[in-house]
Design a protein around this motif. Structure first.
Motif, mmCIF file in Angstrom:
data_model
loop_
_atom_site.group_PDB
_atom_site.id
_atom_site.type_symbol
_atom_site.label_atom_id
_atom_site.label_comp_id
_atom_site.label_asym_id
_atom_site.label_seq_id
_atom_site.Cartn_x
_atom_site.Cartn_y
_atom_site.Cartn_z
ATOM 1 N N GLY A 241 -17.861 61.086 57.831
ATOM 2 C CA GLY A 241 -16.535 60.503 57.596
ATOM 3 C C GLY A 241 -16.138 59.557 58.708
ATOM 4 N N LYS A 242 -16.406 59.947 59.953
ATOM 5 C CA LYS A 242 -16.098 59.076 61.094
ATOM 6 C C LYS A 242 -16.996 57.839 61.115
ATOM 7 C CE LYS A 242 -14.162 62.505 64.284
ATOM 8 N NZ LYS A 242 -14.253 63.108 65.638
ATOM 9 N N LEU A 243 -18.277 58.038 60.804
ATOM 10 C CA LEU A 243 -19.203 56.907 60.831
ATOM 11 C C LEU A 243 -18.838 55.864 59.784
ATOM 12 C CD1 LEU A 243 -22.674 58.700 61.247
ATOM 13 C CD2 LEU A 243 -21.055 57.955 63.011
ATOM 14 N N ARG A 244 -18.418 56.305 58.614
ATOM 15 C CA ARG A 244 -18.127 55.356 57.544
ATOM 16 C C ARG A 244 -16.797 54.635 57.749
ATOM 17 N NH1 ARG A 244 -21.025 58.455 52.650
ATOM 18 N NH2 ARG A 244 -22.981 57.259 52.702
ATOM 19 N N GLN A 245 -16.026 55.061 58.723
ATOM 20 C CA GLN A 245 -14.877 54.245 59.111
ATOM 21 C C GLN A 245 -15.356 52.938 59.723
ATOM 22 O OE1 GLN A 245 -12.188 56.485 61.603
ATOM 23 N NE2 GLN A 245 -12.058 58.186 60.144
ATOM 24 N N HIS A 246 -16.529 52.966 60.330
ATOM 25 C CA HIS A 246 -17.118 51.768 60.937
ATOM 26 C C HIS A 246 -18.099 51.073 59.998
ATOM 27 C CE1 HIS A 246 -15.499 52.863 64.918
ATOM 28 N NE2 HIS A 246 -15.803 54.105 64.591
ATOM 29 N N GLN A 247 -18.775 51.850 59.153
ATOM 30 C CA GLN A 247 -19.805 51.308 58.246
ATOM 31 C C GLN A 247 -19.541 51.860 56.838
ATOM 32 O OE1 GLN A 247 -22.061 49.130 59.332
ATOM 33 N NE2 GLN A 247 -21.880 49.373 61.541
ATOM 34 N N PRO A 248 -18.532 51.345 56.148
ATOM 35 C CA PRO A 248 -18.118 51.951 54.867
ATOM 36 C C PRO A 248 -19.163 51.877 53.763
ATOM 37 C CG PRO A 248 -16.932 49.897 55.278
ATOM 38 C CD PRO A 248 -17.635 50.231 56.544
ATOM 39 N N THR A 249 -20.079 50.921 53.816
ATOM 40 C CA THR A 249 -21.078 50.800 52.752
ATOM 41 C C THR A 249 -22.441 51.358 53.162
ATOM 42 O OG1 THR A 249 -21.833 48.585 53.408
ATOM 43 C CG2 THR A 249 -19.921 48.706 51.930
ATOM 44 N N MET A 250 -22.508 51.992 54.312
ATOM 45 C CA MET A 250 -23.788 52.473 54.847
ATOM 46 C C MET A 250 -24.361 53.610 54.002
ATOM 47 S SD MET A 250 -24.469 53.990 58.676
ATOM 48 C CE MET A 250 -23.420 55.447 58.392
ATOM 49 N N LEU A 251 -25.647 53.515 53.679
ATOM 50 C CA LEU A 251 -26.346 54.615 53.040
ATOM 51 C C LEU A 251 -26.754 55.630 54.104
ATOM 52 C CD1 LEU A 251 -28.672 52.670 50.562
ATOM 53 C CD2 LEU A 251 -26.494 53.787 50.052
ATOM 54 N N VAL A 252 -26.554 56.902 53.813
ATOM 55 C CA VAL A 252 -26.942 57.980 54.717
ATOM 56 C C VAL A 252 -28.083 58.747 54.072
ATOM 57 C CG1 VAL A 252 -26.207 60.093 55.882
ATOM 58 C CG2 VAL A 252 -24.624 58.166 55.680
ATOM 59 N N VAL A 253 -29.138 58.967 54.843
ATOM 60 C CA VAL A 253 -30.317 59.660 54.330
ATOM 61 C C VAL A 253 -30.595 60.858 55.235
ATOM 62 C CG1 VAL A 253 -32.722 59.416 53.627
ATOM 63 C CG2 VAL A 253 -31.200 57.438 53.527
ATOM 64 N N ASP A 254 -29.947 61.991 54.931
ATOM 65 C CA ASP A 254 -30.207 63.224 55.669
ATOM 66 C C ASP A 254 -31.439 63.856 55.029
ATOM 67 O OD1 ASP A 254 -30.010 65.259 57.430
ATOM 68 O OD2 ASP A 254 -28.114 66.080 56.682
ATOM 69 N N ARG A 255 -32.584 63.460 55.516
ATOM 70 C CA ARG A 255 -33.862 63.683 54.827
ATOM 71 C C ARG A 255 -34.125 65.154 54.507
ATOM 72 N NH1 ARG A 255 -38.697 62.213 57.410
ATOM 73 N NH2 ARG A 255 -39.543 62.053 55.297
ATOM 74 N N THR A 256 -34.486 65.411 53.280
ATOM 75 C CA THR A 256 -34.904 66.700 52.719
ATOM 76 C C THR A 256 -33.769 67.718 52.599
ATOM 77 O OG1 THR A 256 -35.573 67.852 54.767
ATOM 78 C CG2 THR A 256 -37.195 66.356 53.757
ATOM 79 N N ILE A 257 -32.560 67.343 52.959
ATOM 80 C CA ILE A 257 -31.455 68.298 52.948
ATOM 81 C C ILE A 257 -30.763 68.352 51.591
ATOM 82 C CG2 ILE A 257 -29.240 68.897 54.017
ATOM 83 C CD1 ILE A 257 -31.717 69.359 55.791
ATOM 84 N N GLY A 258 -30.775 67.226 50.879
ATOM 85 C CA GLY A 258 -30.119 67.183 49.580
ATOM 86 C C GLY A 258 -28.609 67.061 49.708
ATOM 87 N N GLY A 259 -27.955 67.012 48.558
ATOM 88 C CA GLY A 259 -26.500 66.993 48.547
ATOM 89 C C GLY A 259 -25.908 65.632 48.843
ATOM 90 N N GLU A 260 -24.667 65.658 49.286
ATOM 91 C CA GLU A 260 -23.837 64.461 49.421
ATOM 92 C C GLU A 260 -24.391 63.446 50.409
ATOM 93 O OE1 GLU A 260 -19.172 63.401 50.652
ATOM 94 O OE2 GLU A 260 -19.912 65.485 50.666
ATOM 95 N N PHE A 261 -25.104 63.903 51.420
ATOM 96 C CA PHE A 261 -25.502 62.987 52.494
ATOM 97 C C PHE A 261 -27.005 62.680 52.495
ATOM 98 C CE2 PHE A 261 -21.692 65.291 54.030
ATOM 99 C CZ PHE A 261 -20.811 64.221 53.874
ATOM 100 N N GLU A 262 -27.643 62.902 51.370
ATOM 101 C CA GLU A 262 -28.992 62.383 51.173
ATOM 102 C C GLU A 262 -28.894 61.389 50.010
ATOM 103 O OE1 GLU A 262 -33.636 63.832 51.209
ATOM 104 O OE2 GLU A 262 -32.162 65.174 50.297
#
Length: 439
Positions: A241-262
């Protein structure tokens, strides 16, 4: 055999839930890019070993040829490599130019591997490229990540950051005096939540630096999949949430974890048998290792080309790994493959970039992609016999107006519902127009 490959077949096939329109649009953009490059560069390049894995006690596979005979000496001398690492030939503009010619549309760079050495000017640690203990710190490109980002953004290549969530040098992860048995924290976060909170704050602050100080970050590629599994849980909704205040369109790839942030999945060193449910990217090093190892064995371009055609025809992206040398140059073997890739994409990229898969179209020895009402077909060429395309199988899924040679634009003649093609190169490419746009 390497034992660092992270995979989670369950998360590869999970559906999306609750994606914002912004991230949906960015994922569509990502699928258009198709071909990327990832650089693994750090102290392990100076040592010439399999990234930083030899530091982990339980990862004995990485020490089949140990850099030092005992682990204590290995760790002590490895963590002193920052006093030797001096890549005086580093020229990010040259890297970007060569990557542009190779046809790479996006780039990821290792801001920090598991060893904890930061390739950017973090304020959270002195174990970094810009520390006065590093001989490169007075160089104008000492903030390597900044130099890389500027050069690649100037070249029109999308940029992203690789970041290891684990940190074996951080005193809040491997606590001094505690026995770190493997790649995990030296303690159980449930038993020492105060220490884990210090580590979470450290991670959050580093990620905020990366996402605040270096211009557009299109992709944040989070490695070390054992963090956010089991007991090592970071507060990802808060951090992202804090990171996307700076990079609102950034893709997040929390590898192998699944869910909202992969946001997309990353099959490692392989082509999946079944295309993942989510947007996906196969990551494949050009050599045996991600980082630079002297006398490493590089894959022939024919192998790389076949992988690209298979992956793209299945709807995936491909990110190819390169390990820069400790002097700051790219290995000649990697540059040779990049040049061949650039030649291929200059001629055939029309059928690669912005394309999508055609799951219902499968013909032996052919790979197909689609862009609007045009179908592209590729076959690996043989000098001895022509590539044969059964047109009746093609007609089962589309109405054909005409077929052209993708390289020359020459109209191809169909005889007895067969197309027979010879090529002097490594691949044959055709462009199939459907009737809907040609009549």
């Amino acid at each position: 055999m390497r034992q660092d490959i992270e995979e989670n077949k369950q998360t590869e096939q999970e559906p999306y839930e609750g994606l914002s329109e912004t991230i949906k649009e960015k994922l569509s953009w990502f699928e258009d890019q198709k071909i990327g490059v990832i650089f693994h560069w750090g102290l392990y390049s100076q040592a010439g070993i399999v990234e930083s894995w030899q530091l982990s006690e339980e990862d004995e596979w990485a020490r089949k040829k140990p850099w030092r005979e005992d682990l204590a000496t290995l760790r002590k001398e490895y963590w002193a490599l920052n006093e030797q690492f001096n890549p005086t030939l580093f020229c990010p503009d040259e890297w970007a130019e060569k990557c542009k010619k190779a046809g790479f549309r996006y780039m990821l760079f290792t801001t920090k591997h598991h060893d904890g050495f930061s390739m950017y000017d973090t304020k959270e640690s002195t174990f970094k490229m810009t520390s006065d203990r590093c001989p490169f710190h007075l160089n104008e490109k000492a903030d390597v990540f900044q130099a890389i980002m500027k050069s690649f953004q100037k070249a029109g290549i999308a940029t992203g950051a690789y970041y290891s969530k684990a940190d074996w040098h951080c005193p809040y992860y491997w606590v001094p005096g505690e026995h770190a048995r493997g790649r995990y924290a030296s303690y159980d976060p449930l038993e020492n939540p105060q220490m884990w909170q210090k580590f979470e704050d450290f991670v959050e602050n580093q990620l905020l630096e990366i996402c605040s100080n270096y211009g557009p970050v299109d992709i944040l590629w989070l490695d070390a999949g054992w963090v956010n599994a089991r007991n090592e849980q970071l507060n990802m909704p808060k951090i992202i949430g804090k990171l996307r205040q700076h990079q609102p369109t950034m893709l997040v790839v929390d590898r192998t974890i699944g869910g909202e942030f992969e946001n997309y999945v990353t099959p490692e060193r392989k082509i999946p048998e079944i295309a993942p449910e989510k947007v996906w990217e196969s990551n494949i090093p050009l050599a045996n290792n991600w980082g630079y190892v002297p006398n490493d064995v590089y894959k022939p371009f024919s192998t790389i080309l076949e992988s690209i055609l298979k992956i793209v025809s299945m709807g995936g992206n491909v990110i190819l790994g390169i390990g820069p040398k400790p002097d700051g140059t790219l290995p000649k073997e990697a540059e040779a493959i990049m040049a061949q890739l650039g030649d291929f994409l200059t001629t055939y990229g029309e059928g690669i970039y912005e394309s999508r898969a055609i799951p219902e179209l499968s013909i032996d020895n052919w790979y197909f992609t689609k862009k609007e009402q045009v179908i592209y077909g590729f076959s690996l060429a043989s000098q001895e016999k022509p590539a044969i395309l059964n047109i009746s199988a093609l007609k089962a899924v589309c109405s054909i107006a005409k077929i052209e040679d993708l390289k020359t634009g020459v109209l191809l003649e169909i005889t007895d519902d067969r197309l027979s093609l010879l090529s002097s190169g490594q691949v044959i490419g055709i462009k199939i127009y459907e009737n809907e746009i040609c009549l």
